[in-house]
Scaffold this active site. Structure first.
Site, PDB file in Angstrom:
ATOM      1  CG  ASN A 101      19.951  44.106  23.150  1.00 58.36           C
ATOM      2  OD1 ASN A 101      19.201  43.167  23.402  1.00 58.36           O
ATOM      3  ND2 ASN A 101      20.051  45.174  23.922  1.00 58.36           N
ATOM      4  CG  HIS A 120      16.941  42.066  25.798  1.00 57.90           C
ATOM      5  ND1 HIS A 120      16.769  43.338  25.292  1.00 57.90           N
ATOM      6  CD2 HIS A 120      15.698  41.532  25.836  1.00 57.90           C
ATOM      7  CE1 HIS A 120      15.487  43.540  25.050  1.00 57.90           C
ATOM      8  NE2 HIS A 120      14.819  42.466  25.360  1.00 57.90           N
TER       9      HIS A 120
END
Ligand code: GLP
Length: 246
Positions: free
Chosen positions: A136, A138
């Protein structure tokens, strides 16, 4: 952010190890910030081999880790303390007094984060920060939405991250929270090197590289960094130029 695409994981890992070894050659007391996960394993392997061959010493270097799960004791088999000892710190000549990993079992986690941030400052800041990337986008455990001005702090993990990391834990249940070095702390590193391997990272890489700089894609912050490099294997680079980021 300069991107370099390597033919495969091994070539990418060797190049990443070369960046660290060269930096230590120039400055044996360099301060490194290091990631966990599957991606950096090859880099650690190369560096340990180079160390055994007498090509690099870590004796005077300082090490900070990016993150740790909240609630895990340093001897928990899924802790990043154990990971780092097994895959890197235990295989090289690092000085234990200059190895820092956030303590996930600290009685006062907020105080632990402040202590960690202060230790980074006292070391003179980070010379080279190596990062992986989550699916995602991160970095460390800075999930989408992490403020660019954030410091080392306690964070809640996203469901998707917990799912990806679930296999490391009993009953497939990853902790809900973690301690992570903040976005601003990462950004202040003199050099940042983000590693990504495999098709499951291709979309996150394309969005970070080709999309807008946005807190909803933490890795996109690196586009504003004056000295950030992205080392990819061909699979991780496979969505670049495909328009997925638009
Ligand atoms: C974890 C770590 C990150 C790491 C990411 C990707 O959530 N906290 O620092 O970069 O996963 O891991 P992997 O390399 O296994 O894909």
């Amino acid at each position: 952010m300069r991107a370099r695409v390597f033919p495969g994981y091994e070539a990418m890992s060797a190049a990443a190890a070369g960046v660290i070894a060269r930096r230590l050659g120039e400055d044996p007391s360099a301060v490194l910030m290091l990631p966990t996960g599957t991606t950096p394993l090859g880099m650690y392997r190369h560096l340990s081999t180079m160390h055994r061959a007498g090509e690099v010493s870590f004796e005077r270097a300082t090490f900070f880790n990016l993150d740790e799960y909240l609630g895990l004791r340093p001897d928990h088999r899924a802790s990043y303390h154990v990971y780092m000892k097994e895959h890197f710190y235990g295989l090289i000549d690092a000085d234990p007094a200059r190895i820092f990993v956030p303590d996930g079992a600290a009685p006062d986690p907020e105080a632990e984060c402040e202590r960690y941030e202060a230790a980074i400052r006292e070391a003179g800041g980070i010379d080279v920060c190596v990062l992986g990337i989550g699916r995602n986008g991160h970095i460390g455990f800075n999930e989408p939405g992490a403020p660019f001005d954030s410091r080392t702090r306690v964070v809640t993990l996203s469901e998707s991250t917990r799912l990806v990391n679930a296999g490391d834990f009993e009953a497939n249940r990853a902790p809900q929270r973690a301690l992570t070095v903040g976005m601003a702390t990462i950004f202040e590193s003199k050099e940042v090197l983000l590693l990504a391997s495999g098709t499951n990272k291709a979309r996150a890489v394309a969005v970070a590289v080709e999309g807008d700089v946005s807190e909803s894609v933490p890795a996109s912050m690196l586009k504003r960094h004056p000295n950030a490099g992205l080392f990819l294997d061909e699979d991780a680079a496979s969505d670049l130029g495909s328009g997925v980021a638009g």
